[in-house]
Design a protein around this motif. Structure first.
Motif, mmCIF file in Angstrom:
data_model
loop_
_atom_site.group_PDB
_atom_site.id
_atom_site.type_symbol
_atom_site.label_atom_id
_atom_site.label_comp_id
_atom_site.label_asym_id
_atom_site.label_seq_id
_atom_site.Cartn_x
_atom_site.Cartn_y
_atom_site.Cartn_z
ATOM 1 N N THR A 234 -4.685 67.735 115.013
ATOM 2 C CA THR A 234 -5.196 68.601 116.091
ATOM 3 C C THR A 234 -5.956 67.830 117.154
ATOM 4 N N GLY A 235 -6.495 66.668 116.769
ATOM 5 C CA GLY A 235 -7.319 65.909 117.706
ATOM 6 C C GLY A 235 -8.697 66.500 117.892
ATOM 7 N N ARG A 236 -9.026 67.553 117.103
ATOM 8 C CA ARG A 236 -10.315 68.223 117.252
ATOM 9 C C ARG A 236 -11.404 67.461 116.517
ATOM 10 N N LYS A 237 -12.558 67.288 117.163
ATOM 11 C CA LYS A 237 -13.679 66.608 116.537
ATOM 12 C C LYS A 237 -14.424 67.555 115.600
ATOM 13 N N MET A 238 -14.932 66.994 114.503
ATOM 14 C CA MET A 238 -15.691 67.796 113.555
ATOM 15 C C MET A 238 -16.649 66.895 112.788
ATOM 16 N N ASN A 239 -17.651 67.529 112.172
ATOM 17 C CA ASN A 239 -18.550 66.806 111.290
ATOM 18 C C ASN A 239 -18.004 66.853 109.856
ATOM 19 N N ILE A 240 -17.904 65.691 109.235
ATOM 20 C CA ILE A 240 -17.525 65.602 107.824
ATOM 21 C C ILE A 240 -18.816 65.477 107.024
ATOM 22 N N LEU A 241 -18.972 66.298 105.999
ATOM 23 C CA LEU A 241 -20.170 66.280 105.181
ATOM 24 C C LEU A 241 -19.934 65.430 103.930
ATOM 25 N N TYR A 242 -20.908 64.582 103.641
ATOM 26 C CA TYR A 242 -20.847 63.763 102.423
ATOM 27 C C TYR A 242 -22.098 64.046 101.606
ATOM 28 N N CYS A 243 -21.902 64.326 100.315
ATOM 29 C CA CYS A 243 -23.030 64.696 99.467
ATOM 30 C C CYS A 243 -22.774 64.197 98.051
ATOM 31 N N VAL A 244 -23.822 63.728 97.378
ATOM 32 C CA VAL A 244 -23.733 63.315 95.972
ATOM 33 C C VAL A 244 -24.511 64.316 95.135
ATOM 34 N N VAL A 245 -23.846 64.877 94.119
ATOM 35 C CA VAL A 245 -24.472 65.873 93.248
ATOM 36 C C VAL A 245 -24.177 65.518 91.799
ATOM 37 N N SER A 246 -24.887 66.171 90.878
ATOM 38 C CA SER A 246 -24.612 65.981 89.462
ATOM 39 C C SER A 246 -23.401 66.812 89.052
ATOM 40 N N PRO A 247 -22.720 66.462 87.950
ATOM 41 C CA PRO A 247 -21.496 67.176 87.567
ATOM 42 C C PRO A 247 -21.691 68.675 87.374
ATOM 43 N N ASN A 248 -22.858 69.077 86.841
ATOM 44 C CA ASN A 248 -23.043 70.501 86.585
ATOM 45 C C ASN A 248 -23.345 71.301 87.853
ATOM 46 N N GLU A 249 -23.410 70.640 89.012
ATOM 47 C CA GLU A 249 -23.606 71.337 90.282
ATOM 48 C C GLU A 249 -22.305 71.519 91.064
ATOM 49 N N VAL A 250 -21.221 70.890 90.577
ATOM 50 C CA VAL A 250 -19.980 70.886 91.351
ATOM 51 C C VAL A 250 -19.417 72.293 91.505
ATOM 52 N N PHE A 251 -19.383 73.073 90.421
ATOM 53 C CA PHE A 251 -18.815 74.418 90.497
ATOM 54 C C PHE A 251 -19.599 75.285 91.476
ATOM 55 N N ARG A 252 -20.933 75.226 91.399
ATOM 56 C CA ARG A 252 -21.765 75.997 92.323
ATOM 57 C C ARG A 252 -21.507 75.584 93.766
ATOM 58 N N LEU A 253 -21.369 74.280 93.987
ATOM 59 C CA LEU A 253 -21.154 73.780 95.346
ATOM 60 C C LEU A 253 -19.808 74.252 95.883
ATOM 61 N N LYS A 254 -18.768 74.181 95.054
ATOM 62 C CA LYS A 254 -17.450 74.632 95.513
ATOM 63 C C LYS A 254 -17.459 76.133 95.814
ATOM 64 N N SER A 255 -18.179 76.902 94.984
ATOM 65 C CA SER A 255 -18.271 78.343 95.228
ATOM 66 C C SER A 255 -18.973 78.628 96.547
ATOM 67 N N LEU A 256 -20.053 77.866 96.805
ATOM 68 C CA LEU A 256 -20.783 78.036 98.058
ATOM 69 C C LEU A 256 -19.895 77.726 99.255
ATOM 70 N N ILE A 257 -19.157 76.629 99.183
ATOM 71 C CA ILE A 257 -18.291 76.230 100.297
ATOM 72 C C ILE A 257 -17.221 77.288 100.540
ATOM 73 N N HIS A 258 -16.619 77.761 99.447
ATOM 74 C CA HIS A 258 -15.560 78.758 99.590
ATOM 75 C C HIS A 258 -16.093 80.057 100.183
ATOM 76 N N GLU A 259 -17.318 80.398 99.832
ATOM 77 C CA GLU A 259 -17.921 81.623 100.366
ATOM 78 C C GLU A 259 -18.136 81.519 101.863
ATOM 79 N N ILE A 260 -18.561 80.360 102.343
ATOM 80 C CA ILE A 260 -18.828 80.180 103.776
ATOM 81 C C ILE A 260 -17.548 79.944 104.551
ATOM 82 N N ASP A 261 -16.655 79.103 104.009
ATOM 83 C CA ASP A 261 -15.413 78.775 104.711
ATOM 84 C C ASP A 261 -14.274 78.628 103.690
#
Length: 298
Positions: A234-261
């Motif tokens: 697309t050539g569209r500019k965007m911010n890429i987010l990088y984050c380090v979390v513990s394994p037991n936070e991954v499911f919560r993080l994916k749920s949060l992301i899916h809820e927002i976008d």
């Protein structure tokens, strides 16, 4: 050249040599299992002509030291000397002074697992703190410098040759259990060198990157790093987010992301070792200190 030796490194190299020696004496030697490298040659000499491995280890390594010292940095060379000579000392101690009865010839699988766990742990500790036990590592450095051969391939070939030569005193059953021990040992080395705790690195590609970043900071007590990106199609500019979390936070993080976008693109990768401000392996719950969120990834 100025030396910068650290007492902590030396202590852990000594610890690694002790663990290595304990496993070699009590599980490889007492249960007639082989090993790769110079250690494998030591075991061949021990089983064929009863040559003490504590002595043969020094006899074999001394000429290698003279041939290969210039291929090491000075600190590395001193740590290698400490690792090699302390290995011989502990081999002598566990053979003649502090003895145990760990004969498991009735269960060679258990013997192989113990041998791999102790030898791999010992070598992993030694490698992690800058040392080696000499031997094929020196040969690999020499051939790499002179002929450009990959060190890992050279060491693999030498280990394979030595293990095959061990058939002069092993039967095929013992050989297969030796391979089990070598495999377990290699895995233990990887775990100790890379760190036993695996965190997760998450990269998030989303049109709602700012909102996701705010929620991660508020709900996870962590920060994120924003990386400038541009879509290749697309050539569209965007911010890429990088984050380090513990394994037991991954499911919560994916749920949060899916809820927002729901259309966000997310990748999750293993991180074998985490250190720096805001991260330490002291937290009893998940292995990571979660304080100071604004500095974790920035």
């Amino acid at each position: 050249m100025k030396l910068n030796l650290q007492a902590k490194n030396i202590l852990f190299i000594l610890l690694g040599a002790a663990v290595f020696s304990f496993g070699l004496v009590n599980f490889n030697m007492k249960n007639t299992l082989a090993e790769g490298g110079v250690t494998g040659i030591n075991l061949i000499l021990y089983n064929l002509v009863s040559f003490d491995p504590a002595i043969s280890n020094i006899v074999i390594n001394i000429p290698l030291f003279f041939a290969g010292w210039r291929f090491f940095r000075r600190n590395e060379f001193i740590y290698t000397l400490i690792g090699t000579f302390s290995l011989s000392v502990f081999l002598f101690i566990f053979q003649h002074w502090i003895t145990f009865d760990f004969s498991l010839k009735h269960d060679l699988l258990l013997a192989a697992l113990f041998a791999g766990a102790f030898i791999g742990s010992g070598l992993g500790i030694i490698f992690r703190y800058g040392g080696t036990t000499g031997g094929t590592d020196i040969i690999a450095r020499i051939t790499h410098k002179k002929y450009g051969w990959a060190m890992s391939k050279t060491m693999l070939v030498l280990d394979a040759i030595i293990i095959v030569l061990s058939l002069c005193y092993l039967d095929y059953r013992q050989m297969m259990y030796t391979l089990v021990a070598v495999f377990v040992g290699a895995r233990m080395i990887d775990v100790i060198q890379k760190g036993a705790y695996a965190a997760k690195a998450v990269m998030i590609f989303s049109k709602q990157s700012d909102q996701i970043a705010d929620q991660i900071i508020q709900l996870f007590d962590r920060s994120v790093t924003l990386i400038d990106g541009k879509g290749g199609y697309t050539g569209r500019k965007m911010n890429i987010l990088y984050c380090v979390v513990s394994p037991n936070e991954v499911f919560r993080l994916k749920s949060l992301i899916h809820e927002i976008d729901p259309n966000a693109f997310v990748t999750v990768n293993d991180v074998h070792e985490v250190f720096g401000e805001g991260f330490s392996i002291n937290d009893a719950d998940n292995g990571l200190n979660q304080r100071q969120p604004k500095k974790n990834n920035e």
